[in-house]
Design a protein around this motif. Structure first.
Motif, mmCIF file in Angstrom:
data_model
loop_
_atom_site.group_PDB
_atom_site.id
_atom_site.type_symbol
_atom_site.label_atom_id
_atom_site.label_comp_id
_atom_site.label_asym_id
_atom_site.label_seq_id
_atom_site.Cartn_x
_atom_site.Cartn_y
_atom_site.Cartn_z
ATOM 1 N N UNK A 249 -9.639 -3.149 10.633
ATOM 2 C CA UNK A 249 -8.814 -4.621 9.914
ATOM 3 C C UNK A 249 -9.393 -4.706 8.613
ATOM 4 N N UNK A 250 -10.462 -4.349 8.253
ATOM 5 C CA UNK A 250 -11.902 -4.607 7.317
ATOM 6 C C UNK A 250 -11.525 -4.414 6.052
ATOM 7 N N UNK A 251 -11.338 -2.899 6.082
ATOM 8 C CA UNK A 251 -10.430 -2.212 5.521
ATOM 9 C C UNK A 251 -9.418 -3.047 4.271
ATOM 10 N N UNK A 252 -8.109 -4.024 5.159
ATOM 11 C CA UNK A 252 -7.309 -4.564 4.780
ATOM 12 C C UNK A 252 -7.511 -5.389 3.811
ATOM 13 N N UNK A 253 -6.404 -4.533 2.595
ATOM 14 C CA UNK A 253 -6.607 -6.092 1.424
ATOM 15 C C UNK A 253 -4.953 -6.734 1.830
ATOM 16 N N UNK A 254 -5.293 -7.714 0.794
ATOM 17 C CA UNK A 254 -4.294 -9.151 1.204
ATOM 18 C C UNK A 254 -3.129 -8.755 1.670
ATOM 19 N N UNK A 255 -2.953 -7.083 0.689
ATOM 20 C CA UNK A 255 -0.328 -6.489 0.573
ATOM 21 C C UNK A 255 -0.392 -6.063 1.854
ATOM 22 N N UNK A 256 -2.065 -5.177 2.677
ATOM 23 C CA UNK A 256 -1.715 -4.313 4.017
ATOM 24 C C UNK A 256 -1.500 -5.805 4.899
ATOM 25 N N UNK A 257 -2.878 -6.831 4.908
ATOM 26 C CA UNK A 257 -3.008 -7.418 5.294
ATOM 27 C C UNK A 257 -1.356 -8.386 5.749
ATOM 28 N N UNK A 258 -0.776 -8.291 4.413
ATOM 29 C CA UNK A 258 0.435 -8.967 5.573
ATOM 30 C C UNK A 258 1.568 -8.402 5.409
ATOM 31 N N UNK A 259 1.959 -7.139 6.049
ATOM 32 C CA UNK A 259 2.735 -6.633 5.849
ATOM 33 C C UNK A 259 2.162 -6.003 7.558
ATOM 34 N N UNK B 297 -18.069 2.293 4.774
ATOM 35 C CA UNK B 297 -18.161 3.416 4.235
ATOM 36 C C UNK B 297 -16.596 3.746 3.550
ATOM 37 N N UNK B 298 -16.012 3.368 4.093
ATOM 38 C CA UNK B 298 -14.517 3.413 4.162
ATOM 39 C C UNK B 298 -13.622 2.536 2.447
ATOM 40 N N UNK B 299 -14.940 1.432 2.824
ATOM 41 C CA UNK B 299 -14.830 0.659 1.542
ATOM 42 C C UNK B 299 -15.177 1.621 0.049
ATOM 43 N N UNK B 300 -16.474 2.373 0.161
ATOM 44 C CA UNK B 300 -16.317 2.712 -1.111
ATOM 45 C C UNK B 300 -15.837 4.002 -1.357
ATOM 46 N N UNK B 301 -14.628 4.345 0.357
ATOM 47 C CA UNK B 301 -14.038 5.898 0.062
ATOM 48 C C UNK B 301 -12.503 5.534 -1.006
ATOM 49 N N UNK B 302 -12.495 3.980 -0.220
ATOM 50 C CA UNK B 302 -10.974 3.567 -0.760
ATOM 51 C C UNK B 302 -11.065 3.522 -2.057
ATOM 52 N N UNK B 303 -12.322 2.830 -2.307
ATOM 53 C CA UNK B 303 -12.292 2.693 -4.260
ATOM 54 C C UNK B 303 -12.353 4.120 -4.983
ATOM 55 N N UNK B 304 -12.767 4.937 -4.332
ATOM 56 C CA UNK B 304 -13.054 5.769 -5.041
ATOM 57 C C UNK B 304 -12.027 6.782 -4.763
ATOM 58 N N UNK B 305 -11.101 7.369 -4.072
ATOM 59 C CA UNK B 305 -9.679 7.365 -3.918
ATOM 60 C C UNK B 305 -8.529 6.937 -5.034
ATOM 61 N N UNK B 306 -9.316 5.619 -5.340
ATOM 62 C CA UNK B 306 -7.970 4.410 -5.659
ATOM 63 C C UNK B 306 -8.191 5.492 -7.849
ATOM 64 N N UNK C 241 -3.462 -2.846 -8.746
ATOM 65 C CA UNK C 241 -4.653 -2.277 -7.705
ATOM 66 C C UNK C 241 -4.861 -3.053 -6.571
ATOM 67 N N UNK C 242 -4.247 -4.734 -7.294
ATOM 68 C CA UNK C 242 -4.450 -5.784 -6.135
ATOM 69 C C UNK C 242 -3.047 -5.994 -5.202
ATOM 70 N N UNK C 243 -1.950 -5.139 -5.610
ATOM 71 C CA UNK C 243 -0.847 -5.096 -4.642
ATOM 72 C C UNK C 243 -0.654 -3.049 -4.968
ATOM 73 N N UNK C 244 -2.142 -2.132 -3.802
ATOM 74 C CA UNK C 244 -2.361 -1.247 -4.530
ATOM 75 C C UNK C 244 -2.409 -0.507 -2.186
ATOM 76 N N UNK C 245 -1.003 -0.631 -2.482
ATOM 77 C CA UNK C 245 -0.430 0.018 -1.029
ATOM 78 C C UNK C 245 -0.904 0.662 -0.359
ATOM 79 N N UNK C 246 -0.640 1.820 -0.534
ATOM 80 C CA UNK C 246 -0.829 3.122 -0.616
ATOM 81 C C UNK C 246 -1.984 3.183 -0.409
ATOM 82 N N UNK C 247 -2.625 3.420 -1.046
ATOM 83 C CA UNK C 247 -4.274 3.617 -0.800
ATOM 84 C C UNK C 247 -4.034 3.860 0.518
ATOM 85 N N UNK C 248 -4.718 2.363 0.486
ATOM 86 C CA UNK C 248 -5.637 1.710 2.035
ATOM 87 C C UNK C 248 -4.754 1.864 3.088
ATOM 88 N N UNK C 249 -3.200 1.989 3.129
ATOM 89 C CA UNK C 249 -2.323 2.543 4.291
ATOM 90 C C UNK C 249 -2.716 3.669 4.642
#
Lengths: 332, 424
Positions: free
Chosen positions: A278-288, A192-201, A262-270
């Motif tokens: 952990x599972x909803x972190x994209x690469x940029x937030x993971x690197x952060x 559901x997190x992933x669905x929510x993240x995409x919807x908000x973005x 979108x690839x670098x969309x830090x704000x929405x996820x963070x």
């Protein structure tokens, strides 16, 4: 981190952009001809060198070391701590890409899904709304303003509002429960997190696409539509054969930007999930998180993930542009 | 002429860039006038910080030649923030540091030893084990300001309604109790905050820890640890437990639910006393029950935590001296008593436990639990182990991973930090 710098007058040939220098003679000629333009560019170039190139080179260097917050030297009063990190070559890359206990690939797969889903859906929504609003309807300006609002509100305000809306006992779940459905935990359940993240973005991103598309729509000559109508084309056929080709130059740019953003969309996820899930972190937030969200701070690994992101985007951009050129839409 | 102009533009640009990039130097250390020291306070900004701000004012009154710049830094960011600032600009002179940060900060050379300074003048009056915890490799690096351990906070009224007469002594009893509460009162019986620190009692309860420093072993994935986390999982799956919240608001949500009587029991420490007593359900402070945590198969166990005031090694002599005075003042019996009464937290020295302090229901509940608290192991990397543990813990409790595979992953990450340790 991908900036495209047009540091010279547009009339110039494509020499010396990104790739190596042209021959000396060219520079000389160009200097004699455009010395003033060059001089005007110097400040920009210098600032970019200091704020972009230097950190980038430093970052690339870090990926070949094993620097963490424990072994980077510093002087603190009487305590002199020497640098004790060492050059490890490609070890970081091999470990991240092939190591055991791998955390890169799951994040990578999710990042790709996230990017594709967000860009596709945002583009579809933006285009649909642009077409809808491009007619002569009453209060057109009002609708336009309304649709730009999500873009005008600061991202973090939008996202905190969404956090309240999506909370376990928030509006969305109350509606779902009212309909007799089961309200998922939008902010903690992995799927559901992933669905929510995409919807908000999508919510944050569609106004930009819509505005760009509106501009594109208004540049399509009316005569084409008239001609199509004379030939008996249905509205759908007009859309597919006149509107879409006419929008191509705008679309290609917007999609490229969308992918990079979108690839670098830090704000929405963070802001939506914090560093917890952990599972909803994209690469940029993971690197952060590797850099700021853990002890010891893993500079090297974080830089490596960052450079991998950059490489992916560079590869994508060049392939995409080549593909556009091949289709003869080279309007980038 | 043209060339000259071009050169001038270049020079101008260069100078702009140069000024843009030269960071302003900080730390005015003029020899006259008062010294200004910076203190990073990591206490909770809404419930605890006010007391400390008042103490800072008192200190400035008593020492007119020292000014204290008070900065409130959220606890969660403080470790990384201090680490980033240390050695460059902007590090504080005094930091309120978690007891678990001491070894790592000392290894990195951030902290100044305080033996024989004014800060540690009253050393003998502090609880012995807390001074030991602030000591690393034979030197004292901090003065204990507050101490704490985890206990079971429960709502006596709800327990009474459910017909429960005493706090649960084992995790199994907790399960039956929370089911009773749910059945009789309709509210949730227990809520768990999925953070590594709050899961430690489940490891201690099986007689294990994240690592065994003496044996040089990573024990995060030992059979005992797996058993402990399985126990936690079984509680989270039992009736009467509050739905698991893994959002970034989890902590606040659980506290709000407890304070308003929507949850009957939580695992929590005395730093939340001030917050809990503000809650609607605890208008009568005696409604708050505090008990030792339920036991696992190897007994009860809770981490012994708390905060020390530490001095930054990078400050000059003058600032260090002022910092030491400040630390001494903030950890004096008088100050600690004030903090205890206002915040309901536990002082670190016996002479601060006045009759009034001992009568505070929050403190009276927690102080008997201190003796059984388990100190952190003296390992520079110990506090770094919470990160991999927490990442996997969230995955395990939210059913994304099995207990054993999840803990195996956490142990593998831990081993990266401790290359010379063996794993199970």
């Amino acid at each position: 981190m991908t900036t495209v710098v047009e540091g010279k007058s547009a009339r110039q040939s494509h020499h010396g952009r990104g790739s190596g220098r042209g021959p000396m003679q060219l520079i000389k000629n160009s200097y004699n001809q455009y010395w003033y333009a060059w001089a005007m560019c110097v400040p920009v170039v210098l600032v970019l060198l200091t704020v972009v190139a230097y950190p980038l080179i430093q970052g690339i260097y870090l990926t070949f070391t094993d620097a963490t917050s424990l072994n980077v030297g510093r002087t603190i009063g009487v305590n002199e701590i020497p640098d004790s990190y060492s050059w490890v070559g490609l070890k970081n890359y091999t470990e991240i890409l092939t190591g055991s206990n791998n955390q890169f690939w799951p994040h990578f797969v999710w990042t790709v899904i996230w990017t594709v889903a967000c860009v596709a859906l945002t583009y579809a929504l933006g285009l649909g709304l642009a077409v809808a609003i491009n007619r002569q309807i009453k209060a057109r300006g009002f609708y336009r303003m309304l649709l730009i609002l999500p873009w005008a509100v600061p991202t973090f305000v939008t996202i905190f509002a969404w956090r309240l809306i999506l909370a376990d006992d928030g509006v969305v779940n109350q509606i779902l429960i009212g309909l007799g459905l089961d309200g998922p935990s939008w902010l903690s359940d992995p799927f559901a997190q992933k669905v929510a993240a995409i919807a908000v973005n999508i919510w944050c991103g569609f106004p930009f696409i819509m505005i760009s598309m509106l501009g594109g729509l208004q540049s399509i000559p009316r005569e084409l539509y008239e001609a199509a109508e004379m030939d008996g084309a249905t509205p759908w056929q007009r859309f597919v054969n006149v509107t879409l080709p006419g929008l191509r130059p705008v679309s290609s740019t917007v999609i490229l930007l969308g992918v990079i953003w979108t690839f670098n969309q830090f704000n929405v996820i963070f802001l939506l999930f914090g560093g917890n899930s952990d599972s909803v972190q994209i690469l940029v937030t993971y690197a952060y998180r590797l850099f700021f969200g853990q002890q010891p701070q893993d500079y090297a690994r974080s830089a490596t993930v960052g450079i991998l992101c950059l490489s992916l985007l560079v590869v994508f951009t060049s392939v995409y542009r080549r593909w556009l050129k091949r289709n003869d839409q080279g309007a980038l | 002429m043209r060339r000259g102009l071009a050169a001038a533009v270049v020079v101008a640009a260069l100078s702009i860039t140069a000024t843009a990039c030269s960071g302003g130097s900080s730390g005015s250390s003029d020899s006259s006038g008062p010294v200004t020291i910076t203190w990073w306070d990591t206490s909770d900004a809404t419930n605890e910080a006010g007391t400390f701000k008042a103490l800072v004012k008192d200190f400035e009154k008593a020492n007119p030649d020292i000014k204290v710049k008070y900065v409130s830094v959220p606890f969660g960011d403080a470790q990384t923030k201090f680490q980033t600032a240390a050695g460059s600009k902007g590090a504080p002179d005094v930091l309120r540091a978690d007891v678990g940060w001491t070894p790592g900060f000392v290894e990195a050379g951030f902290l100044a030893p305080l033996d024989g300074t004014t800060a540690a003048a009253e050393n003998g009056k502090f609880k012995k084990n807390l001074i030991e915890q602030a000591t690393y490799q034979g030197k004292l690096y901090g003065v204990p300001q507050v101490t704490d351990t985890l206990g079971l906070m429960y709502n006596k009224e709800l327990f009474a309604k459910a017909g429960i007469t005493k706090a649960p002594a084992t995790w199994d009893e907790l399960k039956t109790d929370m089911a009773k509460v749910k059945e009789k009162t309709g509210v949730d019986g227990f809520a768990f905050n999925p953070q590594a620190y709050y899961a430690m009692p489940f490891l201690y309860g099986e007689g294990t820890d994240m690592v065994d420093a003496a044996k040089k072993q990573v024990t995060l994935n030992s059979p005992a640890a797996v058993k402990g986390i399985d126990t936690l999982n079984s509680i989270l799956a039992a009736p009467g437990v509050r739905k698991l919240d893994t959002t970034s608001n989890a902590y606040a949500n659980i506290m709000d639910a407890f304070n308003s009587g929507k949850v009957a029991a939580i695992i929590q420490g005395p730093w939340e006393n001030a917050n809990v007593f503000k809650g609607a359900a605890f208008k009568d402070k005696n409604n708050l029950g505090i008990a030792a945590l339920p036991a696992g198969s190897a007994g009860q166990g809770a981490p012994l935590g708390g905060h020390n005031l530490v001095a930054y090694a990078g400050s000059d002599a003058k600032h260090q001296e002022a910092s030491q005075k400040f630390i001494a003042f903030m950890t004096s019996a008088d100050s600690q008593t004030k903090v205890a009464l206002a915040n309901g937290t536990l002082p670190t020295r016996d002479d601060a436990y006045t009759a009034e302090v001992n009568a505070n229901p929050g403190i009276a509940g927690y102080s008997p639990l201190l003796a059984a608290g388990k100190p952190r192991q003296p390992l520079a990397q110990y506090s770094s182990l919470y990160t991999p543990f927490e990442t996997q813990l969230i995955k395990i409790v939210s059913k994304q991973e099995g207990t054993k595979p999840g803990l195996d992953k956490a142990a593998a990450e831990a081993k990266k930090l401790l290359p010379e340790f063996s794993t199970q």
